[in-house]
Design an enzyme around this catalytic site. Structure first.
Site, PDB file in Angstrom:
ATOM      1  CG  MET A   9     -18.125 127.437  -5.556  1.00  0.00           C
ATOM      2  SD  MET A   9     -16.823 127.839  -4.591  1.00  0.00           S
ATOM      3  CE  MET A   9     -16.368 126.373  -3.547  1.00  0.00           C
ATOM      4  CG  ASP A  10     -19.968 121.625 -11.590  1.00  0.00           C
ATOM      5  OD1 ASP A  10     -18.844 121.018 -11.165  1.00  0.00           O
ATOM      6  OD2 ASP A  10     -20.856 121.180 -12.080  1.00  0.00           O
ATOM      7  N   GLY A  11     -17.264 123.615 -12.307  1.00  0.00           N
ATOM      8  CA  GLY A  11     -16.823 123.668 -13.617  1.00  0.00           C
ATOM      9  C   GLY A  11     -15.209 123.971 -13.568  1.00  0.00           C
TER      10      GLY A  11
END
Length: 231
Positions: A9-11
């Site tokens: 879960m990036d960003g």
């Protein structure tokens, strides 16, 4: 459908900056995205969903941000215990929990014990997790068995290591599909052993904006691929 979906879960921070908000807003929006994805996986019959919430490398981030993440993880787990019980979702934590704050460890223990008999979806949250450490820990365990004469060095094989890495100790299958958001194209020390034959899917969407359309697109891409396992 994939049996096991894993997501990096990036960003969250980039999403907050793009909205001219504080980092906390990004993590809160990311938590809402996770709740949606968990519910979709439950409805669509996916058996295991693993999300990479906090890497062992993330301790290098500013203390205020680390404290924020730890507090948010604990709060969200407490908030969702009733939901997980109602929807037959089991919560499992992957990683070295010994270094987590005592209050978070207590929340984790309570949530895991409360949901341990649930079977519709196993939600695995990787917290203070390192793929490298996972392999090192497996090697150390096997080395002790060799030292104690339980196994011989020439008997060490892939299956033995597979049985010692964290995922197998939790009786979980390897991921069928790995999704990473935010446009980064790397696995960042996540499930290094277990991703050997996992289908990888990278998407530009920042995690807080990830929803049903993006998950459906990832699943369609997975279904169109031919998994040959090296054959």
């Amino acid at each position: 459908m994939p049996n096991h979906v894993a997501i990096i879960m990036d960003g969250n921070r980039r999403w907050a900056r793009s909205q001219r908000l504080m980092p906390q807003a990004g993590y809160l929006a990311g938590a809402r995205a996770l709740k949606l994805v968990v519910d979709l996986c439950r409805k669509w019959g996916i058996q295991v969903l693993t999300v990479f919430a906090f890497s062992s490398d993330n301790w290098l981030r500013p203390k205020t941000e680390v404290d924020l993440i730890m507090g948010l993880i604990g709060d969200k787990i407490k908030d969702e215990i009733a939901y997980m019980e109602r929807e037959n979702i089991r919560l499992s934590i992957m990683g070295d929990v010994s270094k987590l704050p005592q209050s978070l460890r207590e929340v984790i223990t309570h949530a895991e014990n409360t949901t341990k008999n649930n079977s519709r979806l196993n939600l695995v949250i990787a917290v203070n997790y390192s793929g490298k450490y996972d392999i090192v820990q497996a090697c150390q365990t096997i080395a002790l068995k060799v030292k104690d004469g339980v196994v011989k060095s020439e008997e060490i094989n892939e299956l033995m290591i597979d049985n010692e890495v964290g995922m197998k100790s939790m009786q979980l299958p390897h991921p069928d599909l790995l999704i990473r958001t935010s446009g980064e194209v790397r696995v960042s020390n996540f499930y290094l052993w277990q991703l050997a034959y996992t289908e990888l899917y990278f998407i530009q969407t920042l995690w807080p904006d990830f929803g049903e359309d993006e998950l459906l697109r990832a699943l369609h891409v997975f279904q169109e691929r031919s998994r040959r396992y090296g054959a």
